[in-house]
Enzyme design. Sequence first.
Site, PDB file in Angstrom:
ATOM      1  N   CYS A 126       0.841  -1.189   0.000  1.00 43.61           N
ATOM      2  CA  CYS A 126       0.000   0.000   0.000  1.00 43.61           C
ATOM      3  C   CYS A 126       0.882   1.246   0.000  1.00 43.61           C
ATOM      4  O   CYS A 126       2.091   1.163   0.209  1.00 43.61           O
ATOM      5  CB  CYS A 126      -0.964   0.002   1.174  1.00 43.61           C
ATOM      6  SG  CYS A 126      -0.176   0.096   2.788  1.00 43.61           S
ATOM      7  N   ILE A 127       0.277   2.365  -0.224  1.00 43.94           N
ATOM      8  CA  ILE A 127       1.029   3.615  -0.347  1.00 43.94           C
ATOM      9  C   ILE A 127       1.785   3.951   0.935  1.00 43.94           C
ATOM     10  O   ILE A 127       2.968   4.253   0.914  1.00 43.94           O
ATOM     11  CB  ILE A 127       0.107   4.773  -0.765  1.00 43.94           C
ATOM     12  CG1 ILE A 127      -0.397   4.518  -2.184  1.00 43.94           C
ATOM     13  CG2 ILE A 127       0.824   6.105  -0.689  1.00 43.94           C
ATOM     14  CD1 ILE A 127      -1.445   5.480  -2.665  1.00 43.94           C
TER      15      ILE A 127
END
Length: 102
Positions: free
Chosen positions: A9-10
């Site tokens: 994920c970011i």
Amino acid sequence: MKIVAVTACIVGIAHGYLAATALKKAAAARGIKIKVETQGGLGVINQLSAEDVENADIVILAVDTEISGPERFEGKKVITVKVSETIKDADSVLEMALSKVG
């Protein structure tokens, strides 16, 4: 059937790990072998070996950001989905992967 996956994920704190857990749970319910590598704030965890990738029927990339080592999946069947999609409905992600394998 053997599946490998990478989740990332970011922010790299929680969602990638949640997606990994969801994929493992959904695969176990179907009796499918899966190995999931997570890339995030803790670095790379459960790194896929060259043998893992070579023996995989399909690769699932549940990612919202770039990952390290994408070239190792060249020549493999790959599906790419969002992390949130995987967390919400990992079974549908597996179904998509299975349909691509045939």
